[in-house]
Design a protein around this motif. Structure first.
Motif, mmCIF file in Angstrom:
data_model
loop_
_atom_site.group_PDB
_atom_site.id
_atom_site.type_symbol
_atom_site.label_atom_id
_atom_site.label_comp_id
_atom_site.label_asym_id
_atom_site.label_seq_id
_atom_site.Cartn_x
_atom_site.Cartn_y
_atom_site.Cartn_z
ATOM 1 N N VAL A 231 5.612 115.634 94.178
ATOM 2 C CA VAL A 231 6.684 116.136 93.165
ATOM 3 C C VAL A 231 7.659 114.966 92.720
ATOM 4 C CG1 VAL A 231 6.862 118.463 94.221
ATOM 5 C CG2 VAL A 231 8.471 116.656 95.027
ATOM 6 N N ARG A 232 8.068 115.059 91.579
ATOM 7 C CA ARG A 232 8.924 114.028 91.079
ATOM 8 C C ARG A 232 10.286 114.577 90.979
ATOM 9 N NH1 ARG A 232 7.176 109.787 87.902
ATOM 10 N NH2 ARG A 232 8.905 108.452 87.138
ATOM 11 N N ASP A 233 11.353 113.685 91.645
ATOM 12 C CA ASP A 233 12.804 113.941 91.453
ATOM 13 C C ASP A 233 13.286 112.600 90.723
ATOM 14 O OD1 ASP A 233 12.358 116.097 92.980
ATOM 15 O OD2 ASP A 233 13.030 115.401 94.644
ATOM 16 N N GLU A 234 14.076 112.930 89.985
ATOM 17 C CA GLU A 234 14.604 112.009 89.059
ATOM 18 C C GLU A 234 16.312 112.275 89.132
ATOM 19 O OE1 GLU A 234 13.947 109.314 87.376
ATOM 20 O OE2 GLU A 234 11.701 109.699 87.352
ATOM 21 N N PRO B 248 14.150 115.510 78.718
ATOM 22 C CA PRO B 248 12.789 116.150 78.741
ATOM 23 C C PRO B 248 11.994 115.879 77.235
ATOM 24 C CG PRO B 248 14.483 117.615 79.648
ATOM 25 C CD PRO B 248 15.171 116.380 78.952
ATOM 26 N N GLY B 249 12.682 115.744 76.204
ATOM 27 C CA GLY B 249 11.916 115.803 74.911
ATOM 28 C C GLY B 249 11.551 114.281 74.572
ATOM 29 N N ARG B 250 11.840 113.531 75.483
ATOM 30 C CA ARG B 250 11.319 111.793 75.126
ATOM 31 C C ARG B 250 9.979 111.506 75.582
ATOM 32 N NH1 ARG B 250 12.435 106.768 77.671
ATOM 33 N NH2 ARG B 250 12.732 104.967 75.904
ATOM 34 N N TRP B 251 9.345 111.039 75.041
ATOM 35 C CA TRP B 251 8.032 110.712 74.825
ATOM 36 C C TRP B 251 7.908 109.374 75.956
ATOM 37 C CZ3 TRP B 251 3.781 108.387 71.187
ATOM 38 C CH2 TRP B 251 2.379 108.449 71.956
ATOM 39 N N PRO B 252 7.228 109.326 77.020
ATOM 40 C CA PRO B 252 7.434 107.938 77.922
ATOM 41 C C PRO B 252 6.872 106.765 77.187
ATOM 42 C CG PRO B 252 6.327 109.618 78.996
ATOM 43 C CD PRO B 252 6.725 110.330 77.825
ATOM 44 N N ARG B 253 7.376 105.841 77.372
ATOM 45 C CA ARG B 253 7.201 104.578 76.299
ATOM 46 C C ARG B 253 6.520 103.416 77.420
ATOM 47 N NH1 ARG B 253 9.914 107.772 73.482
ATOM 48 N NH2 ARG B 253 11.548 107.052 72.082
ATOM 49 N N GLN B 254 5.745 102.544 76.616
ATOM 50 C CA GLN B 254 4.957 101.406 77.203
ATOM 51 C C GLN B 254 5.905 100.189 77.303
ATOM 52 O OE1 GLN B 254 1.762 101.800 78.798
ATOM 53 N NE2 GLN B 254 2.151 99.564 79.231
ATOM 54 N N PHE B 255 6.008 99.794 78.474
ATOM 55 C CA PHE B 255 6.834 98.315 78.647
ATOM 56 C C PHE B 255 5.936 97.459 79.429
ATOM 57 C CE2 PHE B 255 10.314 101.478 77.868
ATOM 58 C CZ PHE B 255 10.968 100.707 77.117
ATOM 59 N N TYR C 280 11.344 117.065 88.243
ATOM 60 C CA TYR C 280 10.757 117.018 87.116
ATOM 61 C C TYR C 280 9.029 117.379 87.186
ATOM 62 C CZ TYR C 280 14.336 114.556 84.222
ATOM 63 O OH TYR C 280 15.439 114.169 83.384
ATOM 64 N N ARG C 281 8.561 117.836 86.397
ATOM 65 C CA ARG C 281 7.015 118.079 86.024
ATOM 66 C C ARG C 281 6.685 117.761 84.688
ATOM 67 N NH1 ARG C 281 5.626 122.625 84.143
ATOM 68 N NH2 ARG C 281 7.001 124.457 84.062
ATOM 69 N N PHE C 282 5.587 117.494 84.359
ATOM 70 C CA PHE C 282 4.864 117.216 83.083
ATOM 71 C C PHE C 282 4.648 118.934 82.777
ATOM 72 C CE2 PHE C 282 2.713 113.210 83.669
ATOM 73 C CZ PHE C 282 3.737 112.727 82.616
ATOM 74 N N SER C 283 5.392 118.809 81.194
ATOM 75 C CA SER C 283 4.915 120.215 80.518
ATOM 76 C C SER C 283 3.453 120.442 80.558
ATOM 77 C CB SER C 283 5.352 120.321 79.282
ATOM 78 O OG SER C 283 6.925 119.897 79.072
ATOM 79 N N ARG D 256 12.263 120.505 83.916
ATOM 80 C CA ARG D 256 13.160 120.027 84.924
ATOM 81 C C ARG D 256 13.929 121.196 85.415
ATOM 82 N NH1 ARG D 256 17.690 115.816 82.441
ATOM 83 N NH2 ARG D 256 19.087 117.255 81.465
ATOM 84 N N ARG D 257 14.355 121.118 86.615
ATOM 85 C CA ARG D 257 15.540 121.971 87.317
ATOM 86 C C ARG D 257 16.394 121.328 88.088
ATOM 87 N NH1 ARG D 257 14.133 123.754 92.419
ATOM 88 N NH2 ARG D 257 11.920 123.287 93.294
#
Length: 469
Positions: free
Chosen positions: A336-339, A368-375, A438-441, A455-456
């Protein structure tokens, strides 16, 4: 000294050296742009306080002589400038006796930074960059053919990176043995990239194939690095392909790219580049290479013992100079992913109707609506540590409180580390932190809402706090 030279690997050496210099430049830039808030004189973990608790023998660094933010900036920017020059070919434009000290300066400057970086510099790719950088000092330039012994030491380093990672997986989480770890990894990795959502949504049978292929490349292929050409080049090519797959699927700073340039040093590209002259190496240079080889072999005892141990440690240095280290990653994969979501308010007394506004980070998930970025290969150190802080407050005990204090004070250097400051005019009165799952949609959720994440709320991570006085 025909045995000493490997002229067929001339281009492999060039690719390695130029690539290493680029990654040095990225590392120095990361230090220059982030250090004030992290380890500066008024940072979360100040270097002067750390230096009072350590000694030059335990953490060699030129900052034991003197520390100031101005000096640190000079070191970081000088390192970036020198690395850029080496990437452009400066090392081949000067005599061998000058090129070697230039590589040594790069290594010494970055060692000075890593050894005072504390928690922010505790990642395996820091040691990997230093170990590769030290070997580069002895790799020569266009004045001499590539020395076979140093090229073999680079392969020995690459072997430990790949084989160590493979062993720690197969000995660790059961999901690596039953080929199911990638059911979760793309979603729960420290910093997903722009394609991680798509990798996560690949069919599960393909995920199992990915894990099986990873085991082959990390546990079997490394042994082929020490076979004759062209087999060694094929082995290096398989490792490069695997690392490029990882580059596409996430953000792991310069770990993947450094592994790629290490593998490039094993590529025989003579069929493409033609023959090169084979000048005999100077006697002093050959003596240094032989001494380096002996030193690495002696210091390899503890990393090898660690590889063979059932209690294998991950990413450990056995000396303060990071000369011969042990590597490995993701022995355990989270399900699971916690943030942590950090919020502030201007209300003097928070209540049920208080408007809390969230700070945005550059790389880690938040909105949640932000697309992950490449860094990657750039390293966002605060974002990475926030992932660990969500796993357990113990990982953040030293720095999370100072981080919140700097948000309450409106510290400009700290705010520069963030992607969005919801309080541009004046700092908040209170700051709190909430822990979300968090989880991917799914495909249908993404089409309906446009949100990449669902997310919840789990609980409060930090209750509302304010500055004293």
């Amino acid at each position: 000294m025909e045995w000493f030279n490997a002229p067929e690997l001339w281009m492999g050496r060039t690719v390695f050296q130029r690539g290493l210099a680029v990654l040095y430049c990225v590392a120095f830039l990361s230090a220059a742009l982030q250090f004030r808030a992290l380890i500066g004189e008024r940072g979360m973990l100040p270097v002067p306080a750390f230096l009072r608790r350590t000694t030059p023998l335990r953490s060699p660094s030129l900052f034991h002589w003197r520390y100031s933010d101005r000096l640190f900036a000079a070191v970081a920017w000088s390192g970036a400038g020198l690395a850029a020059a080496m990437a452009a070919g400066a090392g081949d434009a000067v005599p061998l006796a000058v090129a070697m000290p230039l590589w040594l300066v790069l290594w010494g400057l970055y060692l000075s930074i890593v050894n005072v970086g504390q928690t922010w510099y505790s990642f395996g790719w820091e040691s990997l960059l230093l170990e590769a950088g030290f070997l580069a000092v002895f790799l020569g330039n266009d004045d001499v053919a590539p020395p076979l012994l140093v090229l073999l030491l680079l392969r020995w380093l690459l072997f430990r990176v790949e084989f160590g990672a493979g062993l720690i997986k197969i000995r660790g989480d059961a999901c690596w043995r039953n080929l199911t770890c990638l059911y979760h990894h793309h979603e729960t990795q420290p910093m997903p990239g722009p394609l991680s959502w798509f990798f996560h949504r690949l069919p599960r049978p393909l995920h199992r194939v990915e894990v099986a292929a990873n085991h082959v490349v990390q546990l079997g292929v490394p042994f082929l690095l020490f076979t004759p050409q062209p087999v060694a080049s094929v082995a290096a090519g398989l490792m490069i392909a695997t690392q490029l797959w990882l580059v596409l699927s996430g953000n792991f700073a310069w770990l993947n790219w450094l592994t790629i340039v290490l593998a490039a040093s094993a590529l025989d590209l003579s069929a493409l580049t033609g023959d090169h002259p084979r000048p005999d190496p100077p006697l002093w240079y050959a003596a240094l290479v032989l001494a380096l080889t002996a030193m690495v072999l002696v210091r390899s005892y503890r990393p090898v013992r660690n590889l063979l141990s059932h209690d294998q440690a991950m990413n450990r240095s056995y000396d303060p100079f990071h000369l011969v280290n042990t590597y490995g990653a993701f022995g355990t994969v989270g399900r699971v992913r916690d943030e942590i979501v950090v919020e502030g308010t201007s209300d003097e007394v928070p209540g049920p109707d208080t408007e809390w506004r969230a700070y945005g980070f550059k790389g880690k998930p938040g909105d949640p609506g932000r697309w992950p970025r490449q860094f990657a290969p750039y390293h966002l150190r605060l974002d990475w540590l926030m992932w660990f802080a969500a796993l357990s407050p113990g990982y953040a005990r030293e720095w999370f409180g100072p981080f919140v204090e700097r948000l309450l004070a409106g510290d400009r250097d700290t705010l520069r580390l963030l992607g969005h400051n919801p309080f541009p005019d004046a700092p908040p009165v209170h700051v709190r932190a909430l822990l979300y799952r968090y989880r991917f949609s799914t495909w249908s959720e993404l089409r309906a809402s446009g949100d990449w994440w669902q997310r919840r709320l789990l609980r409060e991570y930090l209750p509302p706090v304010r500055l004293r006085g």
